[in-house]
Design an enzyme around this catalytic site. Structure first.
Site, PDB file in Angstrom:
ATOM      1  N   ASP A 105      43.418  45.368  44.344  1.00 57.34           N
ATOM      2  CA  ASP A 105      42.521  44.394  43.730  1.00 57.34           C
ATOM      3  C   ASP A 105      41.761  43.575  44.768  1.00 57.34           C
ATOM      4  O   ASP A 105      42.090  43.569  45.956  1.00 57.34           O
ATOM      5  CB  ASP A 105      43.318  43.449  42.831  1.00 57.34           C
ATOM      6  CG  ASP A 105      43.699  44.082  41.501  1.00 57.34           C
ATOM      7  OD1 ASP A 105      43.128  45.125  41.159  1.00 57.34           O
ATOM      8  OD2 ASP A 105      44.566  43.521  40.810  1.00 57.34           O
TER       9      ASP A 105
ATOM     10  N   LYS B 256      38.175  43.068  40.505  1.00 51.01           N
ATOM     11  CA  LYS B 256      37.304  42.513  39.485  1.00 51.01           C
ATOM     12  C   LYS B 256      36.711  41.213  39.984  1.00 51.01           C
ATOM     13  O   LYS B 256      37.383  40.382  40.579  1.00 51.01           O
ATOM     14  CB  LYS B 256      38.080  42.274  38.189  1.00 51.01           C
ATOM     15  CG  LYS B 256      38.758  43.514  37.624  1.00 51.01           C
ATOM     16  CD  LYS B 256      39.583  43.185  36.398  1.00 51.01           C
ATOM     17  CE  LYS B 256      40.261  44.429  35.853  1.00 51.01           C
ATOM     18  NZ  LYS B 256      41.289  44.961  36.770  1.00 51.01           N
TER      19      LYS B 256
ATOM     20  N   MET C 249      42.651  30.618  37.205  1.00 52.57           N
ATOM     21  CA  MET C 249      41.291  31.052  36.857  1.00 52.57           C
ATOM     22  C   MET C 249      40.598  30.066  35.927  1.00 52.57           C
ATOM     23  O   MET C 249      39.933  30.453  34.966  1.00 52.57           O
ATOM     24  CB  MET C 249      41.340  32.453  36.214  1.00 52.57           C
ATOM     25  CG  MET C 249      42.039  33.495  37.072  1.00 52.57           C
ATOM     26  SD  MET C 249      42.478  35.017  36.194  1.00 52.57           S
ATOM     27  CE  MET C 249      43.860  34.457  35.164  1.00 52.57           C
TER      28      MET C 249
END
Length: 257
Positions: A34, A56, A170
């Site tokens: 990632d 991502k 996040m």
């Protein structure tokens, strides 16, 4: 038939990976990693290992989750040792559960290798213990965003009134909404808050404020993702025990407002 290891790479500092996680990297034939994985860890891979980036970005997915699942299954069926290398812990907002389900449904052998999650590690590197006998006997890990089109799933009243320390992942883009919901449901506006950017890395920056003023503080200091938000009285301990930023930049370590 091969095997898949869902490995937590930890929060960023490459030395925080587990011994088992490092062993998995060293023996892997294929590594799918990632965006937030420290690429220094890839230097431990075999020279002929296939490295596949599937990170991502906010609003942009290099590889869709369903495609990642198919890659894991396809390579394992070829007899490969596959490592899915994920920032933090695979089962803490890392979609590791979805990947494990897909592997189980396809009859693929797999193991879960836990990693240190940012909710604990970023706070620790900022000098904030998420539990403390005088301040906090409960901690909640909360996602700061939800799937597009989904209904509100966060139980704001329970968080505001029943949890001592809240670690939000996040959540920078939704920080005004998070602040408003917590205050609306009973959390005191004076509650201390810390926002930690690039936790455990040399670029780490920490801003402290109150729940009422944290949005303005973050905007003023231009704090962006990736960041952890820590809410609770434990944040007050930072003034005494912050150590990492003091070690790196003694004159500018604390950006408290």
């Amino acid at each position: 038939m091969g095997k898949v290891y869902l490995v937590g790479a930890g929060p960023g500092d490459p030395e925080l990976i587990t011994v088992k996680g490092l062993t998995c990297i060293q023996k892997a034939d294929v590594i799918l990693y990632d965006r937030l994985v420290n690429e220094e860890l890839l230097s431990y891979a075999k020279k002929d290992a296939e490295l596949i980036f599937c990170g991502k970005l906010p609003g942009y997915h290099t590889m869709q989750q369903e495609t990642i699942n198919r890659f894991l299954i396809r390579h394992a069926k070829k007899g490969k040792i596959v490592v899915r290398l994920k920032g933090g812990d695979p089962f803490v907002f890392g979609r590791g559960g979805e990947e494990a389900e897909a592997l189980a449904n396809s009859g693929i052998d797999f193991e879960i290798v836990p990693g240190i999650t940012s909710g604990i590690a970023a706070a620790a590197y900022a000098g904030i213990p998420v539990t403390h006998r005088d301040f906090s006997s409960s901690v909640a890990f909360v996602t700061g965003h939800k799937r597009d089109g989904s209904q509100e799933e966060i139980k704001w009243e329970s968080l505001a009134k029943g949890i001592d320390t809240i670690a939000i992942y996040m959540g920078i883009s939704n920080l005004p909404y998070i602040r408003d919901q917590l205050i609306k449901h009973g959390k005191a506006p004076s509650t201390p808050v810390a926002v930690i950017q690039w936790g455990t890395l040399y670029e780490q920056r920490t801003v402290t404020a109150t729940l009422e003023t944290i949005v303005e503080a973050v905007q003023q200091k231009r704090i962006e993702n990736p960041s952890m938000i820590i809410i609770g009285e434990v944040v007050t301990l930072r003034d005494k025990i912050y150590w990492f930023e003091r070690m790196l930049q003694p004159s500018v370590a604390n950006e408290a407002l």
